[in-house]
Design a protein around this motif. Structure first.
Motif, PDB file in Angstrom:
ATOM      1  N   ASP A 196       0.835  -1.216   0.000  1.00  0.00           N
ATOM      2  CA  ASP A 196       0.000   0.000   0.000  1.00  0.00           C
ATOM      3  C   ASP A 196       0.866   1.262   0.000  1.00  0.00           C
ATOM      4  O   ASP A 196       0.586   2.215  -0.734  1.00  0.00           O
ATOM      5  N   LEU A 197       1.916   1.262   0.836  1.00  0.00           N
ATOM      6  CA  LEU A 197       2.788   2.436   0.918  1.00  0.00           C
ATOM      7  C   LEU A 197       3.526   2.683  -0.406  1.00  0.00           C
ATOM      8  O   LEU A 197       3.803   3.834  -0.764  1.00  0.00           O
ATOM      9  N   PHE A 198       3.835   1.608  -1.114  1.00  0.00           N
ATOM     10  CA  PHE A 198       4.614   1.742  -2.335  1.00  0.00           C
ATOM     11  C   PHE A 198       3.750   1.777  -3.596  1.00  0.00           C
ATOM     12  O   PHE A 198       4.258   1.644  -4.707  1.00  0.00           O
ATOM     13  N   THR A 199       2.449   1.957  -3.415  1.00  0.00           N
ATOM     14  CA  THR A 199       1.568   2.175  -4.563  1.00  0.00           C
ATOM     15  C   THR A 199       1.650   3.645  -4.942  1.00  0.00           C
ATOM     16  O   THR A 199       1.106   4.511  -4.252  1.00  0.00           O
ATOM     17  N   ILE A 200       2.353   3.933  -6.006  1.00  0.00           N
ATOM     18  CA  ILE A 200       2.595   5.328  -6.399  1.00  0.00           C
ATOM     19  C   ILE A 200       2.316   5.498  -7.890  1.00  0.00           C
ATOM     20  O   ILE A 200       2.281   4.535  -8.656  1.00  0.00           O
TER      21      ILE A 200
END
Length: 424
Positions: free
Chosen positions: A305-309
């Motif tokens: 989720d954090l690395f969904t960019i």
């Protein structure tokens, strides 16, 4: 025969203690083998022995042949004055101390089981095998292998921690700064990793921190530092970034690298350094305090989720500044994020928790066990030998086993090697 094997036999008392005698028929009882000394001086310190019922405390020196004592000029070194026993594989000459008395000598080959010697030769004298125990490892108990792999994984983490500690010292223990540097290195992958690290360590992270909330400035900073804004290109986006970088360069006294540090040759377009810099910029812009978020992560899905960019619109239709391409999102793949977890997030978390004196094993193991094993030639060959990695912890451990034990023939220091050496 070599001295490492002699140390191994002595340290673990892998010799018959029944009727143990010196070459002069003095009875020996080994109460303490001593502490293995890996520095200068005798091989084992603070040993305790009984020789003909006389208690002795001192050091033990070991050689393949007795004459090696003189070959190594120990008679000239006062560090060897407190040696109470000379342990050799083969005795060929008497050694005398300063009092002109012969040093008690144990000829070890007379007291070692032939089965141990045969196992040793099978392991270490076959130069054709991919690993010394290639055809024997199948016989080793799975429980022993599993426990050894877990220990090897933490050994591998300790090695990675040394690099992180060096970066922390240079950045005044700023974990956010070191996260940026490690992410940059691993965004560069194997080919461009060092170039990415070079540009990431070339700037004070406080500058990155100041501009990270501004997507345009952050992109200009990262592309400018890496030398991609030095050329004259008519593309409007390139010109905008260049103008912004020139302002930042003057304000913060920045020195760019040459873009020639970065390789495009034989790389997939999605791994081009321009795309990886664009993704890194998007990640840092989305999360100004990324380290503080990652340190709380326990589940792999939280990392995803954090690395969904999303990269900027320009990069959705470009792989370089010069040419347009078919539109694609260029999001970070799960397999790429997995590599970041293995090589950046977990090692940094390991160092952070360890430095704070907090328990870390369970958190680290829970996270790494969620990752699939890596795929490479080493893992495949272990699989052929019936050692199959079930997760990324085990694949990382197998890399450590191959590179730091098998290749160096450190079977005497390996739990698998020990098991095979002592098997009947």
């Amino acid at each position: 025969m070599n001295e490492d094997f002699l140390y191994y036999i002595w340290q673990y008392k892998l010799f018959s203690t029944t009727n143990l005698q010196t070459i002069n028929h003095q009875n020996i009882a080994v109460l303490k083998t001593g502490n293995h000394n890996k520095n200068e001086g005798p091989d084992f310190l603070n040993a305790q022995l009984k020789i003909d019922n006389q208690l002795w405390a001192g050091n033990v020196e070991m050689h393949v042949k007795s004459s090696d004592w003189y070959l190594h000029k120990h008679e000239e070194d006062t560090n060897y004055d407190a040696v109470i026993l000379h342990v050799v594989w083969g005795h060929d000459v008497d050694v005398f101390m300063k009092n002109n008395q012969a040093l008690p000598t144990l000829e070890l080959q007379n007291f070692v089981d032939k089965n141990l010697l045969d196992n040793y030769k099978k392991l270490l004298h076959n130069k054709q095998n991919w690993i010394p125990c290639q055809y024997q490892i199948r016989a080793v108990d799975n429980f022993l292998i599993d426990n050894w792999l877990e220990r090897l994984y933490f050994e591998r983490l300790e090695q990675k921690a040394k690099v992180i500690d060096q970066l922390l010292q240079k950045s005044n223990n700023d974990f956010e700064a070191v996260l940026f540097q490690l992410l940059a290195k691993n965004f560069g992958l194997k080919i461009n990793g060092e170039a990415f690290l070079k540009f990431a360590t070339s700037i004070d992270f406080s500058v990155v921190r100041k501009v990270s909330h501004n997507k345009h400035q952050l992109s200009a900073l990262l592309f400018g530092l890496s030398g991609f804004l030095e050329d004259e290109i008519e593309e409007v986006y390139h010109q905008q970034l260049k103008k912004e970088y020139q302002y930042l360069q003057h304000k913060y006294n920045l020195t760019p690298l040459s873009k020639n540090y970065f390789q495009f040759f034989r790389m997939r377009p999605h791994n081009f350094p321009t795309i990886r810099i664009a993704q890194l910029s998007a990640l840092l812009n989305n999360h100004q305090n990324l380290f503080s978020k990652l340190i709380k992560v326990k589940d792999l899905n939280e990392v995803y989720d954090l690395f969904t960019i999303e990269v900027s619109e320009f990069w959705k239709t470009h792989f370089t500044f010069e040419n347009t391409s078919k539109q694609s999102s260029k999001k970070l793949t799960k397999s790429f994020i997995d590599l970041l977890v293995i090589n950046t997030i977990i090692p940094l978390k390991f160092v952070f928790l360890k430095n704070r004196g907090e328990a870390f094993e369970d958190d680290i193991l829970y996270l790494i066990h969620q990752l699939k094993p890596e795929k490479n030639s080493i893992i495949s060959k272990f699989s052929d030998a019936n050692v199959i990695a079930k997760n990324a912890m085990e694949s990382q451990a197998l890399l450590e086993l191959k590179n730091n034990y098998c290749t160096k023939k450190r079977c005497l220091h390996c739990a698998i090697g020990n098991s095979l050496l002592r098997s009947k």
